[in-house]
Design a protein around this motif. Structure first.
Motif, PDB file in Angstrom:
ATOM      1  N   GLY A   1      11.528  15.103  -6.342  1.00  0.00           N
ATOM      2  CA  GLY A   1      12.986  15.129  -5.732  1.00  0.00           C
ATOM      3  C   GLY A   1      13.419  16.673  -5.192  1.00  0.00           C
ATOM      4  O   GLY A   1      14.098  16.976  -4.399  1.00  0.00           O
ATOM      5  N   GLY A   2      12.961  17.430  -6.271  1.00  0.00           N
ATOM      6  CA  GLY A   2      13.235  19.134  -5.813  1.00  0.00           C
ATOM      7  C   GLY A   2      12.571  19.545  -4.624  1.00  0.00           C
ATOM      8  O   GLY A   2      13.100  20.272  -3.738  1.00  0.00           O
ATOM      9  N   LEU A   3      11.280  18.926  -4.070  1.00  0.00           N
ATOM     10  CA  LEU A   3      10.708  19.303  -3.287  1.00  0.00           C
ATOM     11  C   LEU A   3      11.472  18.849  -1.760  1.00  0.00           C
ATOM     12  O   LEU A   3      11.771  19.673  -0.744  1.00  0.00           O
ATOM     13  CB  LEU A   3       9.215  18.593  -2.811  1.00  0.00           C
ATOM     14  N   ILE A   4      11.959  17.741  -1.891  1.00  0.00           N
ATOM     15  CA  ILE A   4      12.919  17.088  -0.790  1.00  0.00           C
ATOM     16  C   ILE A   4      14.188  17.953  -0.700  1.00  0.00           C
ATOM     17  O   ILE A   4      14.519  18.429   0.522  1.00  0.00           O
ATOM     18  CB  ILE A   4      13.103  15.822  -1.095  1.00  0.00           C
TER      19      ILE A   4
ATOM     20  N   GLY B   1       0.766  -1.076   0.103  1.00  0.00           N
ATOM     21  CA  GLY B   1      -0.053  -0.070  -0.003  1.00  0.00           C
ATOM     22  C   GLY B   1       0.794   1.276  -0.138  1.00  0.00           C
ATOM     23  O   GLY B   1       0.304   2.204   0.376  1.00  0.00           O
ATOM     24  N   LEU B   2       2.074   1.250  -0.192  1.00  0.00           N
ATOM     25  CA  LEU B   2       3.072   2.213  -0.367  1.00  0.00           C
ATOM     26  C   LEU B   2       3.286   2.667  -1.887  1.00  0.00           C
ATOM     27  O   LEU B   2       3.345   1.665  -2.710  1.00  0.00           O
ATOM     28  CB  LEU B   2       4.389   1.967   0.335  1.00  0.00           C
ATOM     29  N   TYR B   3       3.543   3.744  -2.166  1.00  0.00           N
ATOM     30  CA  TYR B   3       3.793   4.432  -3.433  1.00  0.00           C
ATOM     31  C   TYR B   3       5.386   4.307  -3.527  1.00  0.00           C
ATOM     32  O   TYR B   3       6.005   4.942  -2.725  1.00  0.00           O
ATOM     33  CB  TYR B   3       3.211   5.527  -3.761  1.00  0.00           C
ATOM     34  N   ARG B   4       5.903   3.955  -4.709  1.00  0.00           N
ATOM     35  CA  ARG B   4       7.364   3.879  -5.077  1.00  0.00           C
ATOM     36  C   ARG B   4       7.248   5.266  -6.166  1.00  0.00           C
ATOM     37  O   ARG B   4       6.360   5.073  -7.337  1.00  0.00           O
ATOM     38  CB  ARG B   4       7.967   2.725  -5.682  1.00  0.00           C
ATOM     39  N   VAL B   5       7.975   6.107  -5.784  1.00  0.00           N
ATOM     40  CA  VAL B   5       7.968   7.306  -6.726  1.00  0.00           C
ATOM     41  C   VAL B   5       9.307   7.746  -7.183  1.00  0.00           C
ATOM     42  O   VAL B   5      10.261   7.816  -6.327  1.00  0.00           O
ATOM     43  CB  VAL B   5       7.255   8.490  -6.030  1.00  0.00           C
ATOM     44  N   LYS B   6       9.260   7.958  -8.597  1.00  0.00           N
ATOM     45  CA  LYS B   6      10.824   8.462  -9.234  1.00  0.00           C
ATOM     46  C   LYS B   6      10.752   9.981  -8.805  1.00  0.00           C
ATOM     47  O   LYS B   6       9.891  10.570  -8.887  1.00  0.00           O
ATOM     48  CB  LYS B   6      10.784   8.037 -10.554  1.00  0.00           C
ATOM     49  N   ALA B   7      11.993   9.989  -8.144  1.00  0.00           N
ATOM     50  CA  ALA B   7      12.285  11.534  -7.888  1.00  0.00           C
ATOM     51  C   ALA B   7      11.954  12.664  -9.021  1.00  0.00           C
ATOM     52  O   ALA B   7      11.569  13.661  -8.440  1.00  0.00           O
ATOM     53  CB  ALA B   7      13.580  11.731  -7.298  1.00  0.00           C
ATOM     54  N   HIS B   8      12.358  12.245 -10.325  1.00  0.00           N
ATOM     55  CA  HIS B   8      12.052  13.140 -11.391  1.00  0.00           C
ATOM     56  C   HIS B   8      10.538  13.504 -11.653  1.00  0.00           C
ATOM     57  O   HIS B   8      10.221  13.915 -12.855  1.00  0.00           O
ATOM     58  CB  HIS B   8      12.842  12.916 -12.436  1.00  0.00           C
ATOM     59  N   THR B   9       9.490  12.791 -11.146  1.00  0.00           N
ATOM     60  CA  THR B   9       8.093  12.721 -11.096  1.00  0.00           C
ATOM     61  C   THR B   9       7.773  14.251 -10.923  1.00  0.00           C
ATOM     62  O   THR B   9       8.213  14.968 -10.076  1.00  0.00           O
ATOM     63  CB  THR B   9       7.423  12.016 -10.118  1.00  0.00           C
ATOM     64  N   ALA B  10       6.984  14.662 -11.878  1.00  0.00           N
ATOM     65  CA  ALA B  10       6.500  15.955 -11.903  1.00  0.00           C
ATOM     66  C   ALA B  10       5.636  16.230 -10.789  1.00  0.00           C
ATOM     67  O   ALA B  10       4.596  15.457 -10.382  1.00  0.00           O
ATOM     68  CB  ALA B  10       5.869  16.609 -13.173  1.00  0.00           C
ATOM     69  N   VAL B  11       5.606  17.544  -9.933  1.00  0.00           N
ATOM     70  CA  VAL B  11       4.774  17.928  -8.711  1.00  0.00           C
ATOM     71  C   VAL B  11       3.347  17.543  -9.311  1.00  0.00           C
ATOM     72  O   VAL B  11       2.573  17.337  -8.471  1.00  0.00           O
ATOM     73  CB  VAL B  11       5.464  19.055  -8.245  1.00  0.00           C
ATOM     74  N   GLU B  12       3.044  18.188 -10.275  1.00  0.00           N
ATOM     75  CA  GLU B  12       1.786  18.102 -10.660  1.00  0.00           C
ATOM     76  C   GLU B  12       1.237  16.971 -10.959  1.00  0.00           C
ATOM     77  O   GLU B  12       0.137  16.435 -10.679  1.00  0.00           O
ATOM     78  CB  GLU B  12       1.605  18.928 -12.230  1.00  0.00           C
ATOM     79  N   ASP B  13       1.811  15.911 -11.574  1.00  0.00           N
ATOM     80  CA  ASP B  13       1.552  14.499 -11.444  1.00  0.00           C
ATOM     81  C   ASP B  13       1.408  13.736 -10.151  1.00  0.00           C
ATOM     82  O   ASP B  13       0.404  13.061 -10.256  1.00  0.00           O
ATOM     83  CB  ASP B  13       2.427  13.687 -12.668  1.00  0.00           C
TER      84      ASP B  13
END
Length: 281
Positions: A232-235, A202-214
């Protein structure tokens, strides 16, 4: 002058050795020389990045880059053939730790390609297809492990902690990515469509280059992309530095755990959104 010498163009190692006529006294001086070579266009950006990665790998341990135990994709020795095939299709991995009951009891490794030789009419027991697992301590250096992988031709190792418990796993790809950057092949999830992937926990694996909007659209969050375009930029903006492996950051009720990163960039995050955070957006 010999015409062959006049037309000779020095190669990468010749150019590098020419910089090291005065031997550097420590790693910091070596890095200064390499960056100087890049500025003088004796090294291109890729060569510099790979050299930096190789030097960094010699100081990193398995613990820093392994896939932690809770996130290991495994199959159980008692699973049916259909269950195993479904897991292979879902994850697109080529190798799986085989457990007996729980993740503390790894009995071997299964290669997905071995399933191609299974004949259903002969019956199926995963025990017949299990290969020996390699167990390594979590504080082994990456350069040492890479050498062992090359000699043994193994591509996966199970990581154990100081109490001989299962800490996680590591693959040869994990090690190489610390040197050359993220490696993607035709079996990795697609950049455009699958930057965000829901796992079995139930966890999401997210690539750091994913757009914030997406990211906002998929998880129901409401992060602003005025200052940062990617997750990734947010972090990075929040911390002011590159986070370490397994480090967790909580932003507006959303938990970001670093699954893969090196000294230069974040690659993959495990994200958990609290119900209250999602409902408030």
């Amino acid at each position: 002058m010999d015409s062959s010498d006049a037309g000779h163009k020095p190669g990468f190692f010749e150019r590098l050795s020419s910089l090291l006529v005065r031997e550097p006294e420590d790693r910091e001086q070596l890095m200064q020389l390499l960056h100087s070579a890049h500025q003088r266009k004796l090294l291109n950006a890729d060569a510099l990045s790979i050299t930096e990665g190789a030097l960094a790998a010699s100081e990193m341990t398995v613990r820093e880059v392994m896939v932690p135990r809770p996130l290991m994709e495994v199959v159980d020795v008692g699973d049916s053939l259909d269950e195993i095939i479904a897991r292979v299709n879902t994850t697109a991995h080529s190798r799986f730790p085989v457990i007996n009951g729980d993740r503390d009891h790894v009995v071997g490794i299964m290669l997905a390609k071995d399933l191609l030789r299974v004949r259903r009419e002969d019956g199926f027991s995963l025990r017949d297809w299990v290969r020996p697992a390699v167990f390594i301590p979590e504080f082994k250096r990456l350069d040492v492990l890479l050498r062992e992988f090359r000699v043994s031709r193994n591509h996966m190792a199970i990581v154990i902690d100081e109490y001989a418990g299962i800490a996680g796993l590591i693959t040869i790809e994990d090690v190489l990515e610390q040197i050359v950057g993220e490696i993607e092949d035709e079996y990795d999830f697609d950049e455009a469509d699958d930057n965000i992937q829901l796992d079995q926990n139930g966890l999401y694996r997210v690539k750091a280059h994913t757009a914030v909007e997406d990211f906002n659209e998929a998880l129901g969050t409401g992060f602003s992309d005025d200052k940062c375009n990617t997750v990734g930029g947010l972090i990075l903006r929040h911390l002011g530095r590159v986070p370490q492996f397994n480090e967790t950051v909580v932003l507006d009720g959303t938990s970001f755990q670093v699954l893969r990163a090196d000294s230069r960039r974040i690659y993959t995050l495990v994200v958990s959104v609290s119900p209250t955070a999602a409902d408030s957006e």
